[in-house]
Design a protein around this motif. Structure first.
Motif, PDB file in Angstrom:
ATOM      1  N   LYS A   1      66.208 119.902  32.465  1.00 19.57           N
ATOM      2  CA  LYS A   1      65.180 120.305  31.333  1.00 19.57           C
ATOM      3  C   LYS A   1      63.828 120.540  31.582  1.00 19.57           C
ATOM      4  O   LYS A   1      63.293 121.451  30.839  1.00 19.57           O
ATOM      5  CB  LYS A   1      65.183 118.830  30.345  1.00 19.57           C
ATOM      6  CG  LYS A   1      66.873 118.432  29.985  1.00 19.57           C
ATOM      7  CD  LYS A   1      66.839 117.179  29.010  1.00 19.57           C
ATOM      8  CE  LYS A   1      66.312 115.961  29.776  1.00 19.57           C
ATOM      9  NZ  LYS A   1      67.090 115.719  30.899  1.00 19.57           N
ATOM     10  N   THR A   2      63.361 119.711  32.360  1.00 19.83           N
ATOM     11  CA  THR A   2      61.985 120.058  32.679  1.00 19.83           C
ATOM     12  C   THR A   2      61.752 121.471  33.461  1.00 19.83           C
ATOM     13  O   THR A   2      60.581 122.043  33.066  1.00 19.83           O
ATOM     14  CB  THR A   2      61.266 118.746  33.756  1.00 19.83           C
ATOM     15  OG1 THR A   2      61.568 117.767  32.756  1.00 19.83           O
ATOM     16  CG2 THR A   2      59.980 118.972  34.066  1.00 19.83           C
ATOM     17  N   THR A   3      62.631 121.596  34.286  1.00 22.97           N
ATOM     18  CA  THR A   3      62.419 123.184  35.025  1.00 22.97           C
ATOM     19  C   THR A   3      62.656 123.996  34.074  1.00 22.97           C
ATOM     20  O   THR A   3      61.794 124.917  34.198  1.00 22.97           O
ATOM     21  CB  THR A   3      63.655 123.028  36.045  1.00 22.97           C
ATOM     22  OG1 THR A   3      63.642 121.901  36.891  1.00 22.97           O
ATOM     23  CG2 THR A   3      63.622 124.471  36.956  1.00 22.97           C
TER      24      THR A   3
ATOM     25  N   LEU B   1      58.092 119.866  23.608  1.00 20.05           N
ATOM     26  CA  LEU B   1      57.718 118.631  23.981  1.00 20.05           C
ATOM     27  C   LEU B   1      58.951 118.242  24.976  1.00 20.05           C
ATOM     28  O   LEU B   1      59.914 118.418  24.827  1.00 20.05           O
ATOM     29  CB  LEU B   1      57.780 117.484  22.978  1.00 20.05           C
ATOM     30  CG  LEU B   1      56.896 117.644  21.762  1.00 20.05           C
ATOM     31  CD1 LEU B   1      57.429 117.613  20.408  1.00 20.05           C
ATOM     32  CD2 LEU B   1      55.741 116.681  21.985  1.00 20.05           C
ATOM     33  N   ASP B   2      58.493 117.879  26.209  1.00 19.00           N
ATOM     34  CA  ASP B   2      59.165 117.159  27.337  1.00 19.00           C
ATOM     35  C   ASP B   2      59.449 115.425  27.172  1.00 19.00           C
ATOM     36  O   ASP B   2      58.611 114.926  27.585  1.00 19.00           O
ATOM     37  CB  ASP B   2      58.959 117.855  28.650  1.00 19.00           C
ATOM     38  CG  ASP B   2      60.059 117.386  29.635  1.00 19.00           C
ATOM     39  OD1 ASP B   2      61.010 117.103  29.269  1.00 19.00           O
ATOM     40  OD2 ASP B   2      59.786 117.611  30.957  1.00 19.00           O
ATOM     41  N   GLU B   3      60.532 115.211  26.848  1.00 23.70           N
ATOM     42  CA  GLU B   3      60.668 113.792  26.632  1.00 23.70           C
ATOM     43  C   GLU B   3      59.534 112.936  26.345  1.00 23.70           C
ATOM     44  O   GLU B   3      58.999 112.144  26.901  1.00 23.70           O
ATOM     45  CB  GLU B   3      61.072 113.178  28.142  1.00 23.70           C
ATOM     46  CG  GLU B   3      62.499 113.975  28.758  1.00 23.70           C
ATOM     47  CD  GLU B   3      63.182 113.007  29.613  1.00 23.70           C
ATOM     48  OE1 GLU B   3      63.327 111.957  29.327  1.00 23.70           O
ATOM     49  OE2 GLU B   3      63.803 113.818  30.527  1.00 23.70           O
ATOM     50  N   PRO B   4      59.311 113.104  24.840  1.00 25.25           N
ATOM     51  CA  PRO B   4      58.146 112.503  24.363  1.00 25.25           C
ATOM     52  C   PRO B   4      58.205 111.017  24.396  1.00 25.25           C
ATOM     53  O   PRO B   4      57.514 110.176  24.142  1.00 25.25           O
ATOM     54  CB  PRO B   4      58.051 113.122  22.867  1.00 25.25           C
ATOM     55  CG  PRO B   4      59.290 113.594  22.510  1.00 25.25           C
ATOM     56  CD  PRO B   4      59.794 113.844  24.110  1.00 25.25           C
TER      57      PRO B   4
END
Ligand SMILES: Nc1ncnc2c1ncn2[C@@H]1O[C@H](COP(=O)(O)OP(=O)(O)OP(=O)(O)O)[C@@H](O)[C@H]1O
Ligand SMILES: [Mg+2]
Lengths: 285, 232
Positions: B40-42, B155-158
């Motif tokens: 996901k982050t990538t 948003l990445d894993e808020p």
């Protein structure tokens, strides 16, 4: 003792100004500019040549500062390009090697073309007494210029949006990019600023000691020491470290001898790395 | 609004995200769910210009932004709030927010809107970002992104590093923003939270999009239920 401390502060302000340009470039861009002293010398020689051509002092100084800034810009546009492609340790190392090379080239050229030009801005007039200690006018004016410069730097970083943007890149480059700040533009700006500061170093230093084609290396060395003690990328740290080291070095020179003061300065830098790797005012990562 | 076409990205020549396709329409809330290491982050970093994709394209409001630098993408109105937040630790809350707007043009009106939305930030205006709690930092990261009036908030894993109640509060705040018409794309491994907030979603597994559908469809899918909702 008071005389020692006052002399130390005068020297220390010089040290602080020396370090400011170097520390900013390092903190912002991970670039260690070992040609910094040579940038100061270039400014000094430009001013000398202008003066001997009959240009009025203030104009000659302005020209010197302009050329200093130009030198910073040229570094940014040429030799530092490959450096910008790297990250982390290799980046610092490559910047160190390349700018060292540049410093040799500049040194060689200046020693060949301008071996005798010496910048020495004498301020005429009687010594002024401060706290009962007679101080040379040149030292006082140099110190005043340095203080004004630092006040301007602090004001720029604290109160202008451009200064804030520069600080944001120092604190978190990725965060800065994510709010739309171009780190490379900030770095270019700071390289130009550091060139101007190097020119200013030449000016204030020449009010106390002559600056010539051989002065580059010692300016870089002192700037490095103060930068390490003050913390990389920290302008306030540079000022504080400069003043402390200035006082220490004057006292050491008077108690023991001039030869000892450089050793003491190096020891202070080594000690700082051991005890507070992030510098006097540094914050832990 | 956002269209990702066959995007692949990774590190040192090894792709960890493979030919990903997805879309976010204007006004939508879309989630990308996946477990640790799914990519996901990538995927987000490649989309937002922090990582150069190895192939594929990203279109934002019709503009091809594939491989554009993060600073340019941010200025186009696509704001990314990373899981690590990337605040400016030695600056005050106020300064962080100022930098979030067009960094060179302060915007007092948006500032007061955001301080109304997160009263906690208003109380802590003069505190350094680095000394705030995880929840406050998350608020500040979102607030800073909102200062620019983004077209799309990513948003990445808020919920990272937040206690369950705080994570829920974070999603409630996002819900409020949604109602004001903000388009949001969120990556999350705490799937129930994301489900409650999004209307559509994609499941990312080992770098591939495995499933997609509305939140209801995904919630009813047996694979999702077993793997992400803890239903056996
Ligand atoms: N900087 C990096 N260098 C090399 N490999 C990396 C790097 N960052 C991530 N990876 C690898 O890429 C894969 C996907 O990681 P990524 O961080 O994108 O997953 P994620 O879905 O965001 O996980 P999480 O939910 O834990 O944040 C993992 O196998 C990870 O080890
Ligand atoms: Mg992640």
């Amino acid at each position: 003792m008071i005389a020692n401390i006052l002399d130390g502060i005068v020297l220390g302000l010089q040290f602080g100004l020396l370090a400011a340009g170097l520390t900013l470039v390092y903190g912002l861009g991970g670039v260690l500019n070992l040609a910094y002293g040579q940038m100061a010398v270039i400014s000094a020689i430009v001013i000398t040549l202008a003066l001997s051509a009959g240009v009025p002092v203030l104009l000659a100084v302005a020209l010197g500062l302009f050329v200093g800034g130009l030198a910073g810009l040229i570094l940014d546009l040429t030799i530092l390009r490959p450096v910008y492609r790297l990250r982390g340790e290799p980046r610092v190392l490559l910047s160190l090697l390349l700018t060292l090379g540049v410093s040799f080239i500049i040194d060689g050229f200046l020693n060949w073309r301008y071996p005798l030009e010496t910048l020495s801005l004498r301020i005429p007039g009687e010594a002024v007494e401060i706290l009962g200690v007679p101080m040379r006018r040149g030292s006082l004016i140099a110190s005043a210029i340095t203080l004004v410069t630092f006040a301007a730097l602090f004001g720029f970083f604290r109160y202008t949006s451009l200064g804030r943007a520069v600080r944001s890149v120092i604190q978190d480059q990725e965060g800065a990019r994510l709010v739309g700040i171009y780190p490379h533009r900030m770095l270019r700006l700071i390289l130009v600023l550091s060139g101007v500061l190097a020119g200013l170093v030449a000016v204030t230093r020449s009010m106390v000691t002559p600056v010539d084609a051989q002065s580059g290396l010692s300016i870089t060395v002192f700037a490095l020491i103060v930068t390490v003690v003050g913390g990389l990328g920290n302008v306030a740290g540079a000022l504080l470290a400069g003043i402390i080291l200035g006082i220490v070095s004057v006292i050491a020179a008077n108690l023991i001898g001039t030869y000892i003061s450089l050793i003491i300065l190096l020891a202070a830098a080594a000690l700082t790395i051991l005890i507070r790797p992030a510098g006097l005012l540094g914050v832990k990562e | 609004m956002l269209k990702v076409k066959s995007l692949s990205a990774g590190y040192q020549g090894n792709d960890v995200v493979h030919q990903v396709d997805f879309e976010v329409g204007s006004g939508e809330a879309v989630m990308i769910i996946g477990s640790n290491g799914a990519g996901k982050t990538t995927l987000f970093r490649a989309m937002c210009g922090l990582l150069v994709p190895s192939s594929g394209q990203v279109f934002f409001e019709g503009t091809d932004i594939s491989g554009a630098p993060a600073e340019r993408i941010a200025r186009l109105g696509l704001r990314f709030v990373a899981a690590e937040r990337h605040l400016f630790p030695q600056m005050t809350v106020h300064e962080n927010l100022l930098l979030g707007a067009n960094p060179y043009r302060p915007d007092p009106k948006t500032m007061s809107l955001i301080l109304d939305l997160f009263p906690r930030l208003a109380e802590r205006r003069r505190q350094h970002a680095g000394t705030m709690s995880g929840g406050e930092q998350q608020m500040l990261a979102v607030g800073r992104a909102l200062m620019s009036k983004p077209r799309l908030l990513v948003l990445d894993e808020p919920s990272t590093g937040l206690a369950p109640l705080l994570a829920q509060a974070a999603y409630e705040a996002l819900g409020a923003l949604r109602k004001q018409g903000l388009t949001v794309l969120v990556a999350e491994q705490q799937v129930p939270l994301a489900m409650s907030f999004s209307e559509r979603g994609y499941v990312l597994e080992n770098g591939y999009i495995k499933l997609q559908g509305t939140a209801q469809e995904l919630a009813a899918n047996p694979i999702v239920r077993r793997a992400y909702l803890g239903v056996t």
